[in-house]
Design a protein around this motif. Structure first.
Motif, PDB file in Angstrom:
ATOM      1  N   GLU A 109      32.201  53.179  33.706  1.00 48.23           N
ATOM      2  CA  GLU A 109      32.051  51.815  33.175  1.00 48.23           C
ATOM      3  C   GLU A 109      33.402  51.196  32.834  1.00 48.23           C
ATOM      4  OE1 GLU A 109      27.583  52.181  31.291  1.00 48.23           O
ATOM      5  OE2 GLU A 109      29.302  52.130  29.954  1.00 48.23           O
ATOM      6  N   MET A 110      34.360  52.049  32.448  1.00 46.13           N
ATOM      7  CA  MET A 110      35.711  51.527  32.193  1.00 46.13           C
ATOM      8  C   MET A 110      36.308  50.965  33.471  1.00 46.13           C
ATOM      9  SD  MET A 110      37.328  54.411  29.706  1.00 46.13           S
ATOM     10  CE  MET A 110      39.028  53.901  29.624  1.00 46.13           C
ATOM     11  N   LEU A 111      36.015  51.623  34.580  1.00 42.20           N
ATOM     12  CA  LEU A 111      36.502  51.127  35.871  1.00 42.20           C
ATOM     13  C   LEU A 111      35.980  49.718  36.119  1.00 42.20           C
ATOM     14  CD1 LEU A 111      38.127  52.174  38.311  1.00 42.20           C
ATOM     15  CD2 LEU A 111      35.987  52.777  39.367  1.00 42.20           C
ATOM     16  N   GLY A 113      35.332  47.595  33.825  1.00 44.11           N
ATOM     17  CA  GLY A 113      35.888  46.645  32.870  1.00 44.11           C
ATOM     18  C   GLY A 113      37.309  46.228  33.183  1.00 44.11           C
ATOM     19  N   ILE A 114      37.994  46.964  34.062  1.00 42.93           N
ATOM     20  CA  ILE A 114      39.386  46.631  34.362  1.00 42.93           C
ATOM     21  C   ILE A 114      39.439  45.317  35.132  1.00 42.93           C
ATOM     22  CG2 ILE A 114      41.421  47.360  35.657  1.00 42.93           C
ATOM     23  CD1 ILE A 114      40.668  50.220  35.031  1.00 42.93           C
ATOM     24  N   PRO A 115      40.241  44.348  34.674  1.00 42.09           N
ATOM     25  CA  PRO A 115      40.268  43.043  35.330  1.00 42.09           C
ATOM     26  C   PRO A 115      40.867  43.122  36.734  1.00 42.09           C
ATOM     27  CG  PRO A 115      41.376  42.956  33.216  1.00 42.09           C
ATOM     28  CD  PRO A 115      41.102  44.381  33.493  1.00 42.09           C
ATOM     29  N   SER A 116      40.433  42.171  37.535  1.00 47.15           N
ATOM     30  CA  SER A 116      40.875  42.098  38.922  1.00 47.15           C
ATOM     31  C   SER A 116      42.393  42.041  39.056  1.00 47.15           C
ATOM     32  CB  SER A 116      40.205  40.869  39.523  1.00 47.15           C
ATOM     33  OG  SER A 116      40.707  40.551  40.734  1.00 47.15           O
ATOM     34  N   ARG A 308      25.665  47.393  32.503  1.00 51.12           N
ATOM     35  CA  ARG A 308      26.866  46.635  32.166  1.00 51.12           C
ATOM     36  C   ARG A 308      27.950  46.711  33.219  1.00 51.12           C
ATOM     37  NH1 ARG A 308      30.437  49.134  27.863  1.00 51.12           N
ATOM     38  NH2 ARG A 308      31.651  47.809  29.202  1.00 51.12           N
ATOM     39  N   PHE A 311      28.856  43.335  35.160  1.00 47.95           N
ATOM     40  CA  PHE A 311      29.732  42.234  34.790  1.00 47.95           C
ATOM     41  C   PHE A 311      31.152  42.739  34.758  1.00 47.95           C
ATOM     42  CE2 PHE A 311      26.127  42.550  31.851  1.00 47.95           C
ATOM     43  CZ  PHE A 311      25.349  41.519  32.275  1.00 47.95           C
ATOM     44  N   GLY A 312      31.848  42.651  35.849  1.00 48.04           N
ATOM     45  CA  GLY A 312      33.257  43.038  35.806  1.00 48.04           C
ATOM     46  C   GLY A 312      34.093  41.798  35.609  1.00 48.04           C
ATOM     47  N   GLY A 313      35.367  41.975  35.318  1.00 48.40           N
ATOM     48  CA  GLY A 313      36.246  40.811  35.278  1.00 48.40           C
ATOM     49  C   GLY A 313      36.506  40.348  36.695  1.00 48.40           C
ATOM     50  N   GLY A 314      36.636  39.045  36.888  1.00 42.85           N
ATOM     51  CA  GLY A 314      36.854  38.567  38.244  1.00 42.85           C
ATOM     52  C   GLY A 314      38.267  38.158  38.428  1.00 42.85           C
TER      53      GLY A 314
END
Lengths: 314, 309
Positions: A109-111, A113-116, A308, A311-314
């Motif tokens: 899940e941390m992967l 969350g890392i922003p693009s 969750r 929803f990653g950062g784009g």
């Protein structure tokens, strides 16, 4: 209806306003894109999709190079990501010892969350030098006769660098949905097979996977949707040259990258801006179709509960 | 398996099916191979998490001090000296503006779905939210440009500013909060709400005294997930806010643009300057720290909700 004996009427009206605002945000998005791409759609019609030339000064616009780049990056990213996501989902749900499952799931899940942009920086400073110094010389020496593996410029940037990084970005989506789908298999079916002497592999192969397959398809479709729209990491890695990529190692351009790089200049000329918005319309249409199909599948399999990692950062 | 295999085949006291030891061995061997590949897949998938953090810290550790966070970028090329204060202040602006827009909208529509919605409207609205989450962020950027930033034609004419960027990020944040609010409210045992309604409470009173308490954890999860998502967004800001190396003088018009961590990293990594690349990595550490801190808060809320409710 406006009987204030039931105070809920007022409450309902207030909440309805909120709901209508959310709906209008969606409608505004679709309307804006359709409205501003209309001049280009009228002027260039369907050939927009297969004309190769993109020449703003001459006002000739065709999206083929960008479509080809987007397709190649997405396809390769899925090709890399699917086997690993499968393995990760199966590992986390079936093989992993219970006391480690929590922490291992958190890592995946941390992967997500890392922003693009951080992925992009990592790609520029890690993946690109690695490709330039190890992978490309190796392929150049041994496989230069195969057209699809020909190294044209040994610079590291290109389709391969972009798709490796995008593959890591869609990995958490597909693997977490694979895990959830495997978790939705009834325990009694698995226990029955285990009691008959099946190994865990047999259970996964013959019981869990057939049951969970639809969910996994849904995950792959959502991963496809993410990969198509991925922007910042791709801009940093793909090389940004408007050519149809002929090889794994050649540079290219994707729809999202051309929007990120040139849209702010394009707004000076209405028809140029309109052509760019038409590119955005392609992205929008693909993402809407992909999500309608993918969500429908997922709602049936894992009940539409939100994971969750989606929803990653784009 | 071992006990079964130990029984002799010619023992006629009970009917026994023939056991093929080679077959069982082969099966176990294949299972072992599958375990190996699954573990390898996990290791390779988890590798970037650690390597990204390692690489960022290894390159940027020199700048990870208070001065870096508390000074504005200076020097030539801009950023070669000084820190990232502009970006941190700007992120606060953007998060506050996006939250002011998205939190009421998201919570309101989520509550509507679970309190008043009919089945068909619910399905429709949920699909709408899911579609909005799926729209690529660069498309939101273009929408934001034409709605807020453009200075020709229809729109709000905010220019490239914090307000335009923040509201565009609010568009991205709203569906996340709406979906998680609805999910949180639906998870409350039906008896809680029905009990309150049966006692003569209006739905508003039920919301105030029951739902808001029971679903608070889930709603906060939605808000934090939304913040976590928009903190890392770069593409929408390209067309609505871009970047400011100084501090903003307002939130609209000229001087209204703010810095932003993700944008700063994006701009620094584009520059052909080693020192800016290293500063981009240092800024990535700060960004990742924020994101993982929000993430930790989120997990803590989940844990506490599960424990005390």
């Amino acid at each position: 209806m406006f009987n204030l004996k039931y105070k809920d009427d007022l409450y309902k009206i207030i909440l309805s306003v909120f709901v209508l605002s959310v709906i209008s945000v969606f409608l505004i998005a679709v309307t804006v894109i359709l409205f501003y791409s209309y001049p280009a759609i009228i002027r260039y019609g369907f050939p927009f999709l297969w004309v190769k030339e993109w020449n703003p000064p001459k006002e000739v616009f065709g999206a083929l190079t960008f479509l080809a780049g987007t397709f190649m990056v997405t396809f390769l990213a899925l090709l890399f990501a699917i086997p690993f996501s499968f393995g990760i989902g199966i590992f986390l749900q079936e093989y992993c010892p219970l006391f480690l499952r929590g922490i291992f799931t958190v890592i995946i899940e941390m992967l997500a969350g890392i922003p693009s942009v951080v992925f992009g920086v990592w790609g520029v400073l890690t993946i690109v030098p690695w490709l330039r110094e190890s992978v490309e010389p190796f392929f150049d020496r041994h496989f230069s006769s195969i057209p699809f593996l020909k190294v044209e410029e040994n610079i590291g940037y290109g389709i391969l660098a972009a798709s490796i990084v995008v593959a890591f970005m869609i990995l958490p989506i597909i693997s977490s949905i694979t895990k959830d789908s495997l978790a939705s298999v009834p325990k009694i079916a698995k226990d029955g097979a285990l009691a008959m002497g099946a190994t865990k592999l047999d259970v996964i192969k013959d019981v869990s996977l057939p049951y969970a397959l639809n969910g996994i398809y849904g995950g792959i479709i959502l991963g496809f949707g993410r990969a198509v729209g991925e922007t910042i990491a791709v801009v940093l890695l793909i090389g940004n040259q408007a050519i149809v990529p002929k090889s794994l190692f050649s540079v290219g351009y994707t729809i999202s990258a051309v929007l990120a790089n040139t849209f702010t200049f394009a707004v000076i000329s209405p028809i140029y801006a309109s052509a760019e918005v038409e590119l955005a319309l392609i992205l929008l249409a693909v993402s809407l179709i992909i999500n309608i199909v993918g969500r429908n599948i997922l709602n049936k399999v894992i009940g539409g509960r939100f994971n969750r990692s989606q929803f990653g950062g784009g | 398996m071992a006990e079964l295999a130990n029984i002799k085949k010619d023992d006629d006291s009970m009917p026994i099916f023939p056991i093929n030891r080679g077959y069982i061995k082969r099966k176990k061997f294949y299972n072992g191979i599958a375990v190996f590949f699954a573990v390898m897949a996990f290791i390779i998938g988890a590798f970037p998490v650690f390597h990204i953090i390692y690489k960022a810290v290894a390159l940027g550790h020199k700048y990870l001090n208070w001065r870096f966070i508390s000074t504005l970028p200076t020097g030539f090329p801009i950023g070669a000296q000084g820190g990232i204060l502009n970006a941190i202040i700007g992120d606060v602006y953007l998060i506050v503006i996006a939250s002011i827009f998205a939190i009421p909208l998201g919570i309101g529509s989520g509550l509507y779905l679970s309190l008043f919605g009919k089945k068909r409207t619910n399905t429709f609205l949920r699909l709408l939210n899911e579609l909005m989450i799926g729209i690529p962020s660069v498309v939101w950027g273009i929408v934001g440009f034409y709605v807020f930033s453009t200075n020709a034609g229809l729109g709000f004419h905010f220019g490239f500013s914090a307000l335009a960027g923040g509201l565009t990020l609010g568009f991205i944040m709203t569906p996340i909060i709406a979906l998680l609010t609805e999910q949180a409210v639906n998870q409350i045992p039906a008896g809680y709400i029905e009990g309150a309604l049966a006692m003569g409470a209006t739905k508003w009173q039920a919301t105030k005294s029951v739902i808001m308490k029971a679903a608070l954890g889930g709603i906060f999860t939605g808000i934090l997930l939304g913040i976590m998502n928009i903190i890392g967004q770069t593409a929408p800001l390209l067309f609505t806010n871009y970047y400011n190396t100084g501090l903003p003088t307002g939130i609209t018009g000229p001087g209204g643009a703010v810095g932003d961590l993700a944008m700063l990293i994006f701009i620094y990594i584009h520059e052909p300057s080693r020192i800016l690349h290293i500063k981009a990595e240092a800024a990535s550490v700060v960004l990742l720290f924020f994101i993982f801190a929000v993430d930790l808060g989120l997990r803590l809320i989940n844990y506490l909700t599960r424990k005390f409710l």
